[in-house]
Motif scaffolding. Structure first.
Motif, PDB file in Angstrom:
ATOM      1  N   MET A  45       5.898   9.492   3.672  1.00 54.88           N
ATOM      2  CA  MET A  45       4.196  10.405   3.540  1.00 54.88           C
ATOM      3  C   MET A  45       4.833  11.339   3.427  1.00 54.88           C
ATOM      4  O   MET A  45       4.257  12.233   2.800  1.00 54.88           O
ATOM      5  CB  MET A  45       3.367   9.685   4.770  1.00 54.88           C
ATOM      6  CG  MET A  45       1.659  10.087   4.118  1.00 54.88           C
ATOM      7  SD  MET A  45       0.672  10.368   5.064  1.00 54.88           S
ATOM      8  CE  MET A  45       1.537  10.938   6.905  1.00 54.88           C
ATOM      9  N   GLN A  63       2.063   2.169  -3.223  1.00 57.04           N
ATOM     10  CA  GLN A  63       0.919   2.977  -3.938  1.00 57.04           C
ATOM     11  C   GLN A  63       0.782   3.399  -3.443  1.00 57.04           C
ATOM     12  O   GLN A  63      -0.692   4.174  -4.378  1.00 57.04           O
ATOM     13  CB  GLN A  63      -0.255   1.886  -4.356  1.00 57.04           C
ATOM     14  CG  GLN A  63      -0.006   0.141  -4.215  1.00 57.04           C
ATOM     15  CD  GLN A  63       0.182   0.365  -5.936  1.00 57.04           C
ATOM     16  OE1 GLN A  63       0.066   1.068  -6.918  1.00 57.04           O
ATOM     17  NE2 GLN A  63       1.746  -0.455  -6.495  1.00 57.04           N
ATOM     18  N   LYS A  64       1.326   4.426  -3.062  1.00 59.71           N
ATOM     19  CA  LYS A  64       1.127   5.868  -2.139  1.00 59.71           C
ATOM     20  C   LYS A  64      -0.351   5.933  -1.264  1.00 59.71           C
ATOM     21  O   LYS A  64      -0.597   7.032  -0.954  1.00 59.71           O
ATOM     22  CB  LYS A  64       1.468   6.873  -3.478  1.00 59.71           C
ATOM     23  CG  LYS A  64       2.749   6.818  -3.774  1.00 59.71           C
ATOM     24  CD  LYS A  64       3.154   8.071  -4.550  1.00 59.71           C
ATOM     25  CE  LYS A  64       4.226   8.061  -4.929  1.00 59.71           C
ATOM     26  NZ  LYS A  64       4.770   8.502  -6.364  1.00 59.71           N
ATOM     27  N   GLN A  65      -0.761   4.486  -0.775  1.00 64.96           N
ATOM     28  CA  GLN A  65      -1.782   5.022   0.062  1.00 64.96           C
ATOM     29  C   GLN A  65      -1.364   4.492   1.539  1.00 64.96           C
ATOM     30  O   GLN A  65      -1.551   3.983   2.464  1.00 64.96           O
ATOM     31  CB  GLN A  65      -2.600   4.304  -0.270  1.00 64.96           C
ATOM     32  CG  GLN A  65      -3.160   3.615  -1.621  1.00 64.96           C
ATOM     33  CD  GLN A  65      -4.216   2.691  -2.637  1.00 64.96           C
ATOM     34  OE1 GLN A  65      -3.994   1.086  -1.366  1.00 64.96           O
ATOM     35  NE2 GLN A  65      -4.325   2.336  -3.489  1.00 64.96           N
ATOM     36  N   TYR A  66      -0.859   5.301   2.262  1.00 70.05           N
ATOM     37  CA  TYR A  66       0.317   5.461   3.256  1.00 70.05           C
ATOM     38  C   TYR A  66      -1.214   5.895   4.718  1.00 70.05           C
ATOM     39  O   TYR A  66      -0.965   5.044   5.157  1.00 70.05           O
ATOM     40  CB  TYR A  66       0.770   6.951   2.742  1.00 70.05           C
ATOM     41  CG  TYR A  66       2.043   7.791   2.245  1.00 70.05           C
ATOM     42  CD1 TYR A  66       3.274   6.357   2.039  1.00 70.05           C
ATOM     43  CD2 TYR A  66       1.485   8.423   1.093  1.00 70.05           C
ATOM     44  CE1 TYR A  66       4.297   6.564   0.898  1.00 70.05           C
ATOM     45  CE2 TYR A  66       2.683   8.260   0.237  1.00 70.05           C
ATOM     46  CZ  TYR A  66       4.055   7.449  -0.105  1.00 70.05           C
ATOM     47  OH  TYR A  66       4.805   7.485  -0.631  1.00 70.05           O
ATOM     48  N   GLU A  67      -2.371   6.354   3.838  1.00 67.66           N
ATOM     49  CA  GLU A  67      -3.125   6.749   5.289  1.00 67.66           C
ATOM     50  C   GLU A  67      -3.564   4.797   5.170  1.00 67.66           C
ATOM     51  O   GLU A  67      -3.012   4.403   6.795  1.00 67.66           O
ATOM     52  CB  GLU A  67      -4.460   7.385   5.113  1.00 67.66           C
ATOM     53  CG  GLU A  67      -3.575   8.545   5.161  1.00 67.66           C
ATOM     54  CD  GLU A  67      -3.469   9.572   3.741  1.00 67.66           C
ATOM     55  OE1 GLU A  67      -3.189   8.863   2.857  1.00 67.66           O
ATOM     56  OE2 GLU A  67      -2.795  10.323   3.872  1.00 67.66           O
ATOM     57  N   GLU A  68      -3.587   3.872   4.523  1.00 69.04           N
ATOM     58  CA  GLU A  68      -4.550   3.026   4.723  1.00 69.04           C
ATOM     59  C   GLU A  68      -3.073   2.771   5.780  1.00 69.04           C
ATOM     60  O   GLU A  68      -3.389   0.721   6.502  1.00 69.04           O
ATOM     61  CB  GLU A  68      -4.973   2.183   3.410  1.00 69.04           C
ATOM     62  CG  GLU A  68      -5.623   1.040   3.724  1.00 69.04           C
ATOM     63  CD  GLU A  68      -6.388   0.852   2.242  1.00 69.04           C
ATOM     64  OE1 GLU A  68      -6.996  -0.629   2.245  1.00 69.04           O
ATOM     65  OE2 GLU A  68      -6.683   1.326   1.435  1.00 69.04           O
ATOM     66  N   ALA A  69      -2.126   2.659   4.923  1.00 65.17           N
ATOM     67  CA  ALA A  69      -0.882   2.104   5.337  1.00 65.17           C
ATOM     68  C   ALA A  69      -0.745   1.429   6.576  1.00 65.17           C
ATOM     69  O   ALA A  69      -0.493   0.771   7.694  1.00 65.17           O
ATOM     70  CB  ALA A  69       0.428   1.566   4.463  1.00 65.17           C
ATOM     71  N   LEU A  88       0.562  -1.131   0.098  1.00 64.67           N
ATOM     72  CA  LEU A  88      -0.222   0.024   0.159  1.00 64.67           C
ATOM     73  C   LEU A  88       0.810   1.139   0.036  1.00 64.67           C
ATOM     74  O   LEU A  88       0.406   2.304  -0.247  1.00 64.67           O
ATOM     75  CB  LEU A  88      -0.984  -0.367   1.164  1.00 64.67           C
ATOM     76  CG  LEU A  88      -1.929  -0.813   1.606  1.00 64.67           C
ATOM     77  CD1 LEU A  88      -2.666  -0.849   2.817  1.00 64.67           C
ATOM     78  CD2 LEU A  88      -3.279  -0.475  -0.253  1.00 64.67           C
ATOM     79  N   ALA A  89       1.705   1.126   0.844  1.00 63.61           N
ATOM     80  CA  ALA A  89       2.994   2.093   0.683  1.00 63.61           C
ATOM     81  C   ALA A  89       3.507   2.700  -0.534  1.00 63.61           C
ATOM     82  O   ALA A  89       4.011   3.529  -0.764  1.00 63.61           O
ATOM     83  CB  ALA A  89       3.639   2.471   1.719  1.00 63.61           C
TER      84      ALA A  89
END
Length: 185
Positions: A82, A48-54, A45-46
């Motif tokens: 992030m 994929q730049k989906q930092y909050e979810e990671a 996820l990180a």
């Protein structure tokens, strides 16, 4: 209904104590066995730049688990990624705002973006360089405008003094005049 039912439970009941202890054990076993998969998913996820979810996945791992230290380290790493990514985005927006209007308005817009950049972000130094550039340009423009304003005031003072000197010179060159008011009698 659920709250009412739960509030009526006797927490000192040995069966409830056993139930809670077994539930806690099962939860910890689950996280001990699944921590590697959770951390892999957080890494994905990180990426994929989906930092909050990671970060939310990493934060799920309880402190009593064996993998907690690994999760904590990965969480710090994801958080750094992030803020670094956010810094790059904010710096780009600040540069666009400044490029669009290289004046006090553009400086204010760029400054709003720069103010959101964390000091521990990797591009913080670049952000500070842009800030110094903007400050220098806007300060130079302001000084130039103030110089023009002061020059305008000085020019106006010179005009007033010149008019006064012309008037005084004209007045000194005049012959005395006499007014005959004898006809009024």
């Amino acid at each position: 209904c659920y709250l009412k039912a739960l509030s009526n439970l006797n927490l000192n009941n040995p069966q409830i104590k056993t139930f809670i202890a077994e539930g806690k054990e099962k939860i910890l076993r689950y996280y001990d066995s699944e921590a590697a998969n959770i951390l892999k998913k957080a890494t994905y996820l990180a990426a994929q730049k989906q930092y909050e979810e990671a970060l939310s996945l990493v934060a799920l791992i309880p402190s009593q688990c064996k993998a907690y230290d690994d999760a904590l380290q990965q969480g710090l790493s994801i958080y750094q990624q992030m803020i670094d990514q956010r810094c790059v985005e904010l710096l780009a927006q600040a540069r666009m705002a400044w490029a669009a209007e290289q004046n006090a308005t553009g400086a204010q817009k760029a400054g709003e973006f720069l103010a959101e950049i964390y000091p521990d972000a990797k591009c913080y130094e670049d952000a500070m360089n842009l800030y110094k550039e903007i400050k220098g340009k806007v300060l130079d423009d302001w000084k130039f405008e103030m110089k023009q304003y002061q020059d305008g005031i000085d020019l106006e003072k010179q005009r007033i003094n010149a008019m006064r000197e012309v008037g005084v010179a004209f007045g000194k060159g005049q012959q005395p005049t006499t007014t005959n008011i004898g006809f009024l009698k």
